[in-house]
Design an enzyme around this catalytic site. Structure first.
Site, short mmCIF file in Angstrom:
data_model
loop_
_atom_site.label_atom_id
_atom_site.label_comp_id
_atom_site.label_asym_id
_atom_site.label_seq_id
_atom_site.Cartn_x
_atom_site.Cartn_y
_atom_site.Cartn_z
N HIS A 173 5.67 -37.73 -0.66
CA HIS A 173 7.05 -37.61 -0.31
C HIS A 173 7.25 -38.11 1.25
CE1 HIS A 173 10.92 -35.79 0.57
NE2 HIS A 173 11.28 -35.70 -0.84
N HIS A 174 8.41 -38.80 1.28
CA HIS A 174 8.73 -39.32 3.01
C HIS A 174 8.80 -38.25 3.96
CE1 HIS A 174 13.13 -38.04 3.33
NE2 HIS A 174 12.93 -38.13 1.86
N SER A 175 9.03 -37.05 3.39
CA SER A 175 9.18 -36.00 4.60
C SER A 175 7.83 -35.87 5.19
CB SER A 175 9.78 -34.75 3.97
OG SER A 175 8.99 -34.15 2.97
#
Length: 87
Positions: free
Chosen positions: A81-83
Site C-alpha cells: 500500500h502506498h501509505s
C-alpha cells in the site's frame, strides 16, 4: 489495517503477522507463460493494480512467479500500500 471498529476508519493497529497470509504463488495459464513469459509477468503485475488489498491484514504481499524469463530464473513482485512507501 482496519481494526473492526464501528466507524471503520483506517488506523495503525498492532497485530501478529502470519507471513503465509502475505505469500502468493499464482496459477497462471501455462500456454501463455510458455509462449511469452515477459508478457505474462507484465499482465500479472498490471492485474494487481485492479485488485483491492485486504484491509483486515497488513497491506503488503509478495507474489512469486516461478517460471523463467529471458533475464531471470523467476520473478518476485512486492505489492504494498502506498501509505507504507510514503512513510
Amino acid at each position: 489495517m482496519m481494526d473492526g471498529s464501528k466507524d471503520e476508519k483506517p488506523r495503525w493497529v498492532q497485530t501478529v503477522v502470519n507471513v503465509d497470509d502475505h505469500i502468493v504463488v499464482p496459477r497462471l495459464d501455462l500456454a501463455a507463460v510458455d509462449s511469452d513469459p515477459e508478457k505474462a509477468v507484465e499482465e500479472y503485475v498490471a492485474s494487481l493494480s485492479l485488485l483491492p488489498m485486504d484491509r483486515r491484514r497488513p497491506l503488503w504481499e509478495f507474489h512469486f512467479l516461478d517460471f523463467p524469463t529471458s533475464e531471470a530464473a523467476s520473478t518476485t513482485v512486492l505489492r504494498l500500500h502506498h501509505s507504507i512507501g510514503d512513510g
